[in-house]
Design a protein around this motif. Structure first.
Motif, PDB file in Angstrom:
ATOM      1  N   LEU A  22       9.785   5.293  16.489  1.00 16.52           N
ATOM      2  CA  LEU A  22       8.625   4.552  16.009  1.00 16.52           C
ATOM      3  C   LEU A  22       7.331   5.106  16.591  1.00 16.52           C
ATOM      4  N   VAL A  23       7.365   5.437  17.885  1.00 18.80           N
ATOM      5  CA  VAL A  23       6.169   5.963  18.546  1.00 18.80           C
ATOM      6  C   VAL A  23       5.795   7.324  17.970  1.00 18.80           C
ATOM      7  N   ALA A  24       6.796   8.189  17.777  1.00 24.16           N
ATOM      8  CA  ALA A  24       6.535   9.547  17.291  1.00 24.16           C
ATOM      9  C   ALA A  24       6.398   9.611  15.779  1.00 24.16           C
ATOM     10  N   GLY A  25       6.732   8.545  15.099  1.00 19.59           N
ATOM     11  CA  GLY A  25       6.665   8.570  13.642  1.00 19.59           C
ATOM     12  C   GLY A  25       7.714   9.455  13.010  1.00 19.59           C
ATOM     13  N   THR A  26       8.905   9.524  13.625  1.00 18.20           N
ATOM     14  CA  THR A  26       9.981  10.371  13.106  1.00 18.20           C
ATOM     15  C   THR A  26      11.258   9.548  12.936  1.00 18.20           C
ATOM     16  N   PRO A  27      11.264   8.577  12.045  1.00 16.85           N
ATOM     17  CA  PRO A  27      12.458   7.740  11.875  1.00 16.85           C
ATOM     18  C   PRO A  27      13.671   8.520  11.380  1.00 16.85           C
ATOM     19  N   GLY A  28      13.439   9.672  10.763  1.00 19.40           N
ATOM     20  CA  GLY A  28      14.552  10.471  10.287  1.00 19.40           C
ATOM     21  C   GLY A  28      15.460  10.962  11.390  1.00 19.40           C
ATOM     22  N   ARG A  29      14.918  11.088  12.591  1.00 20.72           N
ATOM     23  CA  ARG A  29      15.746  11.571  13.697  1.00 20.72           C
ATOM     24  C   ARG A  29      16.786  10.535  14.119  1.00 20.72           C
ATOM     25  N   LEU A  30      16.547   9.269  13.775  1.00 20.68           N
ATOM     26  CA  LEU A  30      17.565   8.255  14.055  1.00 20.68           C
ATOM     27  C   LEU A  30      18.824   8.529  13.240  1.00 20.68           C
ATOM     28  N   GLY A  31      18.635   9.003  12.005  1.00 22.07           N
ATOM     29  CA  GLY A  31      19.788   9.381  11.192  1.00 22.07           C
ATOM     30  C   GLY A  31      20.567  10.520  11.816  1.00 22.07           C
ATOM     31  N   ALA A  32      19.846  11.496  12.365  1.00 21.38           N
ATOM     32  CA  ALA A  32      20.513  12.616  13.034  1.00 21.38           C
ATOM     33  C   ALA A  32      21.276  12.131  14.264  1.00 21.38           C
ATOM     34  N   ALA A  33      20.701  11.164  14.988  1.00 23.86           N
ATOM     35  CA  ALA A  33      21.385  10.616  16.163  1.00 23.86           C
ATOM     36  C   ALA A  33      22.676   9.914  15.759  1.00 23.86           C
ATOM     37  N   LEU A  34      22.630   9.146  14.671  1.00 18.81           N
ATOM     38  CA  LEU A  34      23.829   8.460  14.201  1.00 18.81           C
ATOM     39  C   LEU A  34      24.888   9.453  13.722  1.00 18.81           C
ATOM     40  N   VAL A  35      24.450  10.511  13.057  1.00 22.33           N
ATOM     41  CA  VAL A  35      25.400  11.552  12.630  1.00 22.33           C
ATOM     42  C   VAL A  35      26.074  12.180  13.850  1.00 22.33           C
ATOM     43  N   GLY A  36      25.286  12.427  14.896  1.00 19.09           N
ATOM     44  CA  GLY A  36      25.856  12.984  16.118  1.00 19.09           C
ATOM     45  C   GLY A  36      26.897  12.066  16.725  1.00 19.09           C
ATOM     46  N   ALA A  37      26.621  10.762  16.731  1.00 17.77           N
ATOM     47  CA  ALA A  37      27.579   9.809  17.280  1.00 17.77           C
ATOM     48  C   ALA A  37      28.861   9.777  16.453  1.00 17.77           C
TER      49      ALA A  37
END
Length: 262
Positions: free
Chosen positions: A159-174
């Motif tokens: 939210l701070v960085a304005g990059t919500p797409g990286r949350l998807g990458a984090a979930l894919v990694g998990a």
């Protein structure tokens, strides 16, 4: 890179590590196992809170019968070193490890909004490593707390960085970490416990956030590190070929190195 930021986080890591070192025996008693391992007939079962953990119980089912001072006055293979000296050395060593872990992450990530999330995961990892080495288990409550803290930190960072797409990458990694370790755990003769599987899935969040290279390294390095440890212990005759060893610390160190090296 701000020297002040690195210094502050390294000192914070040292404090966290020292606290973990002092609290490890209490944590061992806080998460007792439901059963004892008959293989610990030599009395080492008194030293471990997880001598009977098995796959699917949320515990690390495979760890070394290394005698440690677990508190409570039980027969822990008492050596020649006074308990207070052992405790002081253990606390100081844990503090050094904490400083290295936090400092290394800060040098690598810098003032990144995700740094707090990585430090939260690192703090949970220090606790889990201490418990796994002391009691041969990775308790579900500690793994879950690490997942919640790290996941929340990454949400804030996105939210701070304005990059919500990286949350998807984090979930894919998990998800990929979970799938890979479940497959390994179900292989015939596997020594992975499902505590290891859950920890790998949690660490897949920050690794996936960091990118494909850290994620791939994070999946590979733990096995390489564990192999080195096993060969070293066999060469020095500290263990036998059938001696089970804890894998949680290798997963944690491998993930940390993956962030630093990738």
């Amino acid at each position: 890179m701000s020297v002040g930021l690195v210094t502050v986080t390294a000192l914070l890591g040292a404090a966290v590590g020292a606290l973990v070192g002092r609290a490890a025996p209490a944590l061992a008693r806080r998460f007792p196992a439901a059963a004892r391992d008959p293989a610990d007939a030599d009395g080492s079962a008194h030293c471990h809170a997880d001598a009977g953990a098995r796959v699917g119980s949320g515990r690390n089912a495979h760890a070394a019968p290394i005698r440690r001072a677990c508190g409570g006055g039980g027969p822990c293979g008492a050596g020649r070193v006074p308990p207070d000296v052992r405790a002081a050395v253990g606390t100081a060593s844990a503090g050094v490890v904490g400083a290295l872990v936090f400092g290394g992450l800060t040098v690598t990530l810098g003032p990144d909004p995700a740094l707090p999330a990585f430090l939260l995961v690192a703090a949970g990892g220090l606790v889990l490593a201490a418990v796994d080495l002391t009691c041969r288990r990775l308790p579900d409550p500690l793994v879950a707390a690490t997942a919640v803290a790290g996941g929340a930190g990454l949400v804030v960072a996105a939210l701070v960085a304005g990059t919500p797409g990286r949350l998807g990458a984090a979930l894919v990694g998990a998800v990929l970490s979970l799938a890979g370790y479940v497959t390994l755990a179900l292989l015939p003769g596997s020594r992975l416990g499902f505590g290891d599987v859950k920890l790998a899935a949690v660490l897949g969040l920050p690794l996936g956030w960091s990118g494909w290279s850290p994620l791939c390294l994070g999946l590979l390095l733990p096995h390489l590190l564990q192999g080195i440890v096993v060969l070293t212990l066999l060469a020095t005759r500290r263990v036998r070929r059938d001696t089970p060893l804890p894998f949680g610390p290798a997963i944690l160190v491998g993930a940390w190195l993956s962030v630093l090296l990738a």
